[in-house]
Design an enzyme around this catalytic site. Structure first.
Site, PDB file in Angstrom:
ATOM      1  N   ASP A  58       0.856  -1.195   0.000  1.00  8.90           N
ATOM      2  CA  ASP A  58       0.000   0.000   0.000  1.00  8.90           C
ATOM      3  C   ASP A  58       0.884   1.234   0.000  1.00  8.90           C
ATOM      4  OD1 ASP A  58      -2.214   1.913   0.600  1.00  8.90           O
ATOM      5  OD2 ASP A  58      -3.330   0.074   0.941  1.00  8.90           O
ATOM      6  N   ASP A  84       4.436   1.576  -4.175  1.00 14.48           N
ATOM      7  CA  ASP A  84       3.546   2.310  -5.072  1.00 14.48           C
ATOM      8  C   ASP A  84       3.345   1.432  -6.311  1.00 14.48           C
ATOM      9  OD1 ASP A  84       2.269   3.872  -6.922  1.00 14.48           O
ATOM     10  OD2 ASP A  84       3.449   5.671  -6.513  1.00 14.48           O
ATOM     11  N   ASN A 111      -6.245  -6.088  -5.478  1.00 20.62           N
ATOM     12  CA  ASN A 111      -7.372  -5.325  -4.933  1.00 20.62           C
ATOM     13  C   ASN A 111      -7.266  -3.812  -5.136  1.00 20.62           C
ATOM     14  OD1 ASN A 111      -9.534  -4.679  -2.705  1.00 20.62           O
ATOM     15  ND2 ASN A 111      -7.660  -3.690  -1.983  1.00 20.62           N
ATOM     16  N   TYR A 176     -12.131   4.606 -14.872  1.00 21.63           N
ATOM     17  CA  TYR A 176     -12.227   3.571 -13.824  1.00 21.63           C
ATOM     18  C   TYR A 176     -13.048   2.402 -14.354  1.00 21.63           C
ATOM     19  CZ  TYR A 176     -13.757   1.530  -9.313  1.00 21.63           C
ATOM     20  OH  TYR A 176     -14.055   0.674  -8.264  1.00 21.63           O
ATOM     21  N   LYS A 180     -12.173  -1.513 -15.022  1.00 20.43           N
ATOM     22  CA  LYS A 180     -12.895  -2.583 -14.324  1.00 20.43           C
ATOM     23  C   LYS A 180     -13.493  -3.579 -15.325  1.00 20.43           C
ATOM     24  CE  LYS A 180     -11.929  -1.568 -10.133  1.00 20.43           C
ATOM     25  NZ  LYS A 180     -11.131  -2.524  -9.344  1.00 20.43           N
ATOM     26  N   VAL A 209     -19.838  -0.803  -1.229  1.00 21.60           N
ATOM     27  CA  VAL A 209     -19.383  -1.306   0.066  1.00 21.60           C
ATOM     28  C   VAL A 209     -19.045  -0.132   0.966  1.00 21.60           C
ATOM     29  CG1 VAL A 209     -17.675  -2.758   1.221  1.00 21.60           C
ATOM     30  CG2 VAL A 209     -18.427  -3.315  -1.114  1.00 21.60           C
ATOM     31  N   THR A 211     -17.043   1.749   3.027  1.00 20.32           N
ATOM     32  CA  THR A 211     -15.647   1.905   3.455  1.00 20.32           C
ATOM     33  C   THR A 211     -15.454   3.379   3.798  1.00 20.32           C
ATOM     34  OG1 THR A 211     -14.964   2.435   1.218  1.00 20.32           O
ATOM     35  CG2 THR A 211     -14.844   0.113   1.845  1.00 20.32           C
TER      36      THR A 211
HETATM   37  N1  LIG Z   1     -15.965   0.199  -1.915  1.00 24.79           N
HETATM   38  C1  LIG Z   1     -16.777  -0.076  -2.903  1.00 24.79           C
HETATM   39  O1  LIG Z   1     -17.963   0.240  -2.830  1.00 24.79           O
HETATM   40  C2  LIG Z   1     -16.310  -0.787  -4.164  1.00 24.79           C
HETATM   41  C3  LIG Z   1     -17.256  -1.047  -5.154  1.00 24.79           C
HETATM   42  C4  LIG Z   1     -16.857  -1.727  -6.292  1.00 24.79           C
HETATM   43  C5  LIG Z   1     -15.540  -2.138  -6.445  1.00 24.79           C
HETATM   44  N2  LIG Z   1     -14.639  -1.853  -5.460  1.00 24.79           N
HETATM   45  C6  LIG Z   1     -13.259  -2.332  -5.692  1.00 24.79           C
HETATM   46  O2  LIG Z   1     -12.767  -2.975  -4.527  1.00 24.79           O
HETATM   47  C7  LIG Z   1     -11.374  -2.706  -4.381  1.00 24.79           C
HETATM   48  C8  LIG Z   1     -11.116  -2.047  -3.049  1.00 24.79           C
HETATM   49  O3  LIG Z   1     -11.891  -0.858  -2.993  1.00 24.79           O
HETATM   50  P1  LIG Z   1     -11.976   0.038  -1.691  1.00 24.79           P
HETATM   51  O4  LIG Z   1     -13.294   0.700  -1.748  1.00 24.79           O
HETATM   52  O5  LIG Z   1     -11.590  -0.718  -0.496  1.00 24.79           O
HETATM   53  O6  LIG Z   1     -10.856   1.131  -2.044  1.00 24.79           O
HETATM   54  P2  LIG Z   1     -10.089   2.106  -1.073  1.00 24.79           P
HETATM   55  O7  LIG Z   1      -9.785   3.311  -1.874  1.00 24.79           O
HETATM   56  O8  LIG Z   1     -10.825   2.265   0.209  1.00 24.79           O
HETATM   57  O9  LIG Z   1      -8.731   1.309  -0.791  1.00 24.79           O
HETATM   58  C9  LIG Z   1      -7.823   1.074  -1.814  1.00 24.79           C
HETATM   59  C10 LIG Z   1      -6.455   0.880  -1.204  1.00 24.79           C
HETATM   60  O10 LIG Z   1      -5.510   0.822  -2.294  1.00 24.79           O
HETATM   61  C11 LIG Z   1      -4.426   1.658  -1.973  1.00 24.79           C
HETATM   62  N3  LIG Z   1      -3.806   2.184  -3.186  1.00 24.79           N
HETATM   63  C12 LIG Z   1      -4.343   3.045  -4.082  1.00 24.79           C
HETATM   64  N4  LIG Z   1      -3.435   3.351  -5.015  1.00 24.79           N
HETATM   65  C13 LIG Z   1      -2.308   2.672  -4.720  1.00 24.79           C
HETATM   66  C14 LIG Z   1      -1.015   2.604  -5.303  1.00 24.79           C
HETATM   67  N5  LIG Z   1      -0.685   3.319  -6.378  1.00 24.79           N
HETATM   68  N6  LIG Z   1      -0.103   1.794  -4.725  1.00 24.79           N
HETATM   69  C15 LIG Z   1      -0.389   1.079  -3.612  1.00 24.79           C
HETATM   70  N7  LIG Z   1      -1.600   1.123  -3.008  1.00 24.79           N
HETATM   71  C16 LIG Z   1      -2.536   1.924  -3.543  1.00 24.79           C
HETATM   72  C17 LIG Z   1      -5.036   2.795  -1.144  1.00 24.79           C
HETATM   73  O11 LIG Z   1      -4.045   3.477  -0.376  1.00 24.79           O
HETATM   74  C18 LIG Z   1      -6.045   2.045  -0.299  1.00 24.79           C
HETATM   75  O12 LIG Z   1      -5.494   1.563   0.909  1.00 24.79           O
HETATM   76  C19 LIG Z   1     -10.987  -1.833  -5.573  1.00 24.79           C
HETATM   77  O13 LIG Z   1     -10.508  -2.647  -6.615  1.00 24.79           O
HETATM   78  C20 LIG Z   1     -12.299  -1.188  -5.967  1.00 24.79           C
HETATM   79  O14 LIG Z   1     -12.313  -0.797  -7.307  1.00 24.79           O
HETATM   80  C21 LIG Z   1     -14.982  -1.180  -4.329  1.00 24.79           C
END
Ligand SMILES: NC(=O)c1ccc[n+]([C@@H]2O[C@H](COP(=O)([O-])OP(=O)(O)OC[C@H]3O[C@@H](n4cnc5c(N)ncnc54)[C@H](O)[C@@H]3O)[C@@H](O)[C@H]2O)c1
Length: 268
Positions: A58, A84, A111, A176, A180, A209, A211
């Protein structure tokens, strides 16, 4: 006494749902990208609860260190590495070092993503590349880095995180959603090419979700609208997504590959 937030109550119902233990996950080496917060953190905690050996990448140091400390307090362990994911040479170098130091990964969960909103007129070529780098490119290159040692042992699991967004066709998420959609194609391609080596590839498609980051985009009224559009009226939490990831990563899913699985409470 402060009034209970009904959204918290439905979220708590969801969190209670994570109960299954998979003996096949015990001791497995797992790599989760973007595991420092949100769904990724739920996945990291889920694997740790299964007795797996979890490492996550992360860039959010504070969230990631806080997760490791929280888990320590609960007698669980995860290893955080600052990477990164837009820096492909660094991420592949780190994976190679981790494999050399502690052995091959059994499971990769791709993820990490970033769902910043953008309008079509504002997209420059640099921004286009940046969105593809943060939402798609690292998934392929993380897979490429773990595949040789999985292949050598004739087993391995890759779980990619997709999104319901492009299935619904939401506004202001063109790049995005493009990524996806591609991730589902990537999953099918990996499954086909790697199946003969005993490596499975699947995709989990979350609905909305709850978060910390999503709370930035949605007001309580917005959240209520999403719940109203779902068949089931609970609010999804990271544990709901982690539950599907645990199953797909386990040997219980030994002949499941190449497909995508919605965890969205029936949102349409
Ligand atoms: N939360 C939702 O409602 C939702 C819905 C559909 C899909 N998703 C998918 O689920 C997955 C997780 O989503 P989330 O909501 O937990 O996202 P989030 O933004 O809360 O967490 C993503 C994590 O990835 C890390 N990250 C981002 N860019 C980075 C980089 N360049 N290098 C290293 N780490 C990096 C961030 O610091 C963060 O900790 C994603 O693939 C997202 O597209 C989430």
């Amino acid at each position: 006494m402060a009034e209970a937030d009904p959204m918290d109550m439905v979220a708590a119902d969801g969190a209670e749902a994570l109960k299954a233990l998979y003996p096949s996950l015990r001791g497995k080496r797992v790599l989760v990208t973007g595991g420092g917060s949100g769904i990724g953190a739920g996945i990291v905690e889920g694997f740790a609860a299964q007795g797996a050996d979890v490492t996550f990448f992360d860039i959010a140091r504070e969230d990631s260190n806080a997760l490791v400390e929280r888990m320590k307090a609960g007698k669980r362990k995860a290893c955080f590495e600052y990477v990164d994911l837009t820096d492909i040479a660094t991420l592949q170098g780190m994976i190679a070092r981790l494999i050399e130091r502690s052995g091959p990964f059994d499971i990769l969960v791709n993820n990490a993503a970033n769902d910043d909103r953008h309008s079509i007129d504002d997209i420059t070529e640099d921004y286009f590349d940046n969105r593809l780098n943060v939402n798609l490119k690292h998934m392929f290159f993380c897979a490429q880095a773990v595949i040789p040692s999985m292949r050598a042992r004739g087993r391995g699991v890759i779980v990619n995180l997709g999104s319901i967004s492009w299935h619904l066709g939401l506004n202001d998420l063109t790049l995005y959603q493009t990524c996806k959609a591609a991730i589902e194609g990537l999953t099918r391609s990996l499954a086909r090419d790697l199946g003969p080596d005993g490596i499975r590839a699947t995709c989990v498609i979350p609905g909305n979700v709850r978060t910390p980051r999503q709370l930035k985009w949605y007001t309580p009224e917005g959240e209520a609208e999403i719940v109203a559009a779902q068949c089931l009226k609970g609010r999804l939490v990271p544990d709901d997504i982690a539950a599907m990831v645990m199953f797909l990563a386990s040997d219980d899913a030994r002949l499941i590959t190449g497909h995508s699985y919605f965890v969205d409470a029936g949102w349409r």
